[in-house]
Motif scaffolding. Structure first.
Motif, mmCIF file in Angstrom:
data_model
loop_
_atom_site.group_PDB
_atom_site.id
_atom_site.type_symbol
_atom_site.label_atom_id
_atom_site.label_comp_id
_atom_site.label_asym_id
_atom_site.label_seq_id
_atom_site.Cartn_x
_atom_site.Cartn_y
_atom_site.Cartn_z
ATOM 1 N N MET A 1 0.841 -1.195 0.000
ATOM 2 C CA MET A 1 0.000 0.000 0.000
ATOM 3 C C MET A 1 0.878 1.247 0.000
ATOM 4 O O MET A 1 1.924 1.290 0.617
ATOM 5 C CB MET A 1 -0.931 0.001 1.228
ATOM 6 C CG MET A 1 -1.819 1.240 1.309
ATOM 7 S SD MET A 1 -2.885 1.253 2.782
ATOM 8 C CE MET A 1 -4.028 -0.046 2.353
ATOM 9 N N ALA A 2 0.431 2.280 -0.701
ATOM 10 C CA ALA A 2 1.182 3.524 -0.747
ATOM 11 C C ALA A 2 1.268 4.144 0.643
ATOM 12 O O ALA A 2 0.426 3.928 1.509
ATOM 13 C CB ALA A 2 0.496 4.499 -1.712
ATOM 14 N N ALA A 3 2.319 4.925 0.878
ATOM 15 C CA ALA A 3 2.568 5.493 2.193
ATOM 16 C C ALA A 3 1.714 6.731 2.470
ATOM 17 O O ALA A 3 1.667 7.203 3.591
ATOM 18 C CB ALA A 3 4.049 5.852 2.325
ATOM 19 N N ARG A 4 1.021 7.248 1.469
ATOM 20 C CA ARG A 4 0.276 8.493 1.638
ATOM 21 C C ARG A 4 -1.091 8.236 2.270
ATOM 22 O O ARG A 4 -2.117 8.330 1.615
ATOM 23 C CB ARG A 4 0.110 9.193 0.296
ATOM 24 C CG ARG A 4 1.427 9.649 -0.301
ATOM 25 C CD ARG A 4 1.187 10.540 -1.488
ATOM 26 N NE ARG A 4 2.437 11.088 -2.001
ATOM 27 C CZ ARG A 4 2.522 12.186 -2.731
ATOM 28 N NH1 ARG A 4 1.437 12.851 -3.038
ATOM 29 N NH2 ARG A 4 3.683 12.618 -3.168
ATOM 30 N N THR A 5 -1.082 7.915 3.525
ATOM 31 C CA THR A 5 -2.343 7.648 4.203
ATOM 32 C C THR A 5 -2.993 8.936 4.688
ATOM 33 O O THR A 5 -2.358 9.987 4.759
ATOM 34 C CB THR A 5 -2.123 6.697 5.388
ATOM 35 O OG1 THR A 5 -1.146 7.261 6.267
ATOM 36 C CG2 THR A 5 -1.664 5.333 4.899
ATOM 37 N N ASP A 6 -4.253 8.804 5.016
ATOM 38 C CA ASP A 6 -5.040 9.941 5.473
ATOM 39 C C ASP A 6 -6.106 9.391 6.414
ATOM 40 O O ASP A 6 -6.957 8.609 5.996
ATOM 41 C CB ASP A 6 -5.681 10.627 4.258
ATOM 42 C CG ASP A 6 -6.619 11.745 4.653
ATOM 43 O OD1 ASP A 6 -6.845 11.943 5.863
ATOM 44 O OD2 ASP A 6 -7.146 12.422 3.751
ATOM 45 N N PRO A 7 -6.064 9.742 7.693
ATOM 46 C CA PRO A 7 -7.016 9.172 8.653
ATOM 47 C C PRO A 7 -8.470 9.438 8.293
ATOM 48 O O PRO A 7 -9.334 8.576 8.515
ATOM 49 C CB PRO A 7 -6.623 9.828 9.979
ATOM 50 C CG PRO A 7 -5.831 11.040 9.605
ATOM 51 C CD PRO A 7 -5.124 10.674 8.345
ATOM 52 N N ALA A 8 -8.767 10.612 7.756
ATOM 53 C CA ALA A 8 -10.158 10.921 7.390
ATOM 54 C C ALA A 8 -10.638 10.013 6.267
ATOM 55 O O ALA A 8 -11.775 9.528 6.278
ATOM 56 C CB ALA A 8 -10.277 12.386 6.985
ATOM 57 N N ALA A 9 -9.774 9.757 5.286
ATOM 58 C CA ALA A 9 -10.135 8.870 4.180
ATOM 59 C C ALA A 9 -10.305 7.432 4.671
ATOM 60 O O ALA A 9 -11.199 6.715 4.225
ATOM 61 C CB ALA A 9 -9.074 8.935 3.089
ATOM 62 N N LEU A 10 -9.461 7.018 5.598
ATOM 63 C CA LEU A 10 -9.579 5.670 6.157
ATOM 64 C C LEU A 10 -10.899 5.518 6.907
ATOM 65 O O LEU A 10 -11.596 4.502 6.770
ATOM 66 C CB LEU A 10 -8.402 5.381 7.093
ATOM 67 C CG LEU A 10 -7.028 5.229 6.430
ATOM 68 C CD1 LEU A 10 -5.938 5.177 7.490
ATOM 69 C CD2 LEU A 10 -6.979 3.983 5.554
ATOM 70 N N ARG A 11 -11.249 6.523 7.720
ATOM 71 C CA ARG A 11 -12.521 6.476 8.450
ATOM 72 C C ARG A 11 -13.698 6.447 7.478
ATOM 73 O O ARG A 11 -14.686 5.740 7.696
ATOM 74 C CB ARG A 11 -12.643 7.692 9.388
ATOM 75 C CG ARG A 11 -11.639 7.720 10.526
ATOM 76 C CD ARG A 11 -12.051 8.735 11.586
ATOM 77 N NE ARG A 11 -12.208 10.080 11.046
ATOM 78 C CZ ARG A 11 -11.239 10.988 10.998
ATOM 79 N NH1 ARG A 11 -10.024 10.684 11.456
ATOM 80 N NH2 ARG A 11 -11.459 12.190 10.508
ATOM 81 N N TRP A 12 -13.588 7.213 6.407
ATOM 82 C CA TRP A 12 -14.646 7.247 5.391
ATOM 83 C C TRP A 12 -14.833 5.872 4.757
ATOM 84 O O TRP A 12 -15.950 5.401 4.569
ATOM 85 C CB TRP A 12 -14.284 8.294 4.340
ATOM 86 C CG TRP A 12 -15.333 8.523 3.293
ATOM 87 C CD1 TRP A 12 -16.405 9.374 3.361
ATOM 88 C CD2 TRP A 12 -15.414 7.883 2.012
ATOM 89 N NE1 TRP A 12 -17.143 9.299 2.197
ATOM 90 C CE2 TRP A 12 -16.555 8.402 1.355
ATOM 91 C CE3 TRP A 12 -14.630 6.943 1.354
ATOM 92 C CZ2 TRP A 12 -16.933 7.996 0.072
ATOM 93 C CZ3 TRP A 12 -15.005 6.537 0.075
ATOM 94 C CH2 TRP A 12 -16.143 7.063 -0.548
ATOM 95 N N LEU A 13 -13.715 5.213 4.459
ATOM 96 C CA LEU A 13 -13.773 3.882 3.864
ATOM 97 C C LEU A 13 -14.438 2.881 4.799
ATOM 98 O O LEU A 13 -15.287 2.084 4.389
ATOM 99 C CB LEU A 13 -12.364 3.399 3.503
ATOM 100 C CG LEU A 13 -11.748 3.914 2.215
ATOM 101 C CD1 LEU A 13 -10.302 3.438 2.093
ATOM 102 C CD2 LEU A 13 -12.555 3.449 1.010
#
Length: 282
Positions: A1-13
């Motif tokens: 997985m790419a290193a460019r994570t985003d907590p808001a995007a993860l929560r959305w998913l």
């Protein structure tokens, strides 16, 4: 997985997965809330991604909804990822909440399909071209135009990472002839398209004006393919943005992508047309 994570995007998913399985199971939010000793309000917050979801509660709910164990493990793995600042945090002043979700998803995506009938996709723009189109946007104040362009250039770095984003873009022929900036900037932009098209992770197809009506009926959109197996369509207009994540609806966009294959030029024909447009301008 790419290193460019985003907590808001993860929560959305995580939220859309919880909503999907609860809807499929036809279980009310109130009933789901009782299962984890809370109320339907918290279930709504979990599904919206407003707050970080606890992995153990996610697992309990998914099992209640009858999700297969493989799906439970997949979604719990997303919910268990470390929280932290979004990769695009330095540019927060020019990122809306909705667009921030897209940036987070794009940062995690393995593949992206882009159809744009009006301009060169952001991931392919030169700095001069990006500045020219940003200067025309009513959404961006003059003092923040440089920041918008800087963010766009940062997004493009994913094309050159060790595990690069795979991008397939379909560009209208008219876009090649629509000047942004001056003639020099436009020539540099066309040269950039040819260069990027040579990368193994980039595919560029031009859609000739004479046979582009089928795609034009859909308007511009991004189709992101995520490591989790989920596909998300991102739509943006003058009036806001929209995410399409229902599997049947996303399938419709995939069918459109497949149908337009017969209309677009292949990669070499596309390069030849770009070079032809460049020759016309000299």
């Amino acid at each position: 997985m790419a290193a460019r994570t985003d907590p808001a995007a993860l929560r959305w998913l995580v939220g859309i997965e919880l909503r999907h399985f609860r809807s499929r199971a036809r279980i009310s939010a109130a009933a789901a809330g009782k299962e984890i000793r809370t109320n339907q309000s918290k279930i709504a917050h979990m599904e919206s991604g407003r707050y970080r979801q606890k992995p153990d509660e996610v697992a309990v709910l998914l099992k209640l909804y009858g999700a297969p164990q493989s799906e439970v493990d997949r979604v719990v793995a997303i919910a268990s990822q470390d929280d932290g600042p979004a990769w695009w945090e330095p540019w927060r002043k020019v990122v809306s909440d909705d667009f921030g979700i897209f940036l987070g998803l794009e940062g995690m995506a393995e593949r992206e399909f882009r159809y744009d009938p009006m301009g060169v996709p952001a991931l392919f723009q030169t700095e001069a071209y990006a500045m020219a189109v940003t200067a025309l946007s009513h959404r961006v104040s003059i003092d923040r135009q440089d920041m918008v362009v800087e963010l766009r250039m940062e997004r493009q770095r994913r094309l050159f990472e060790e595990e690069p984003l795979k991008v397939h873009a379909v560009i209208e022929e008219s876009v090649l002839r629509r000047v942004a900036g001056d003639a020099t900037a436009m020539r540099d932009q066309l040269e950039r398209l040819i260069y990027l098209g040579e990368l193994p992770n980039v595919t560029i197809n031009v859609l000739p004006t004479a046979r582009g009506i089928r795609a034009a009926m859909f308007g511009d959109f991004n189709l992101l393919s995520l490591p989790s197996g989920r596909e998300v369509v991102y739509l943006e207009s003058l009036y806001g943005s929209e995410y399409v994540y229902d599997r049947d609806a996303v399938r419709g966009y995939n069918l459109m992508v497949n149908s337009v294959q017969a209309d677009m030029l292949d990669e070499q024909e596309s390069v030849d047309l770009i070079k032809s447009v460049m020759a016309e301008a000299t």
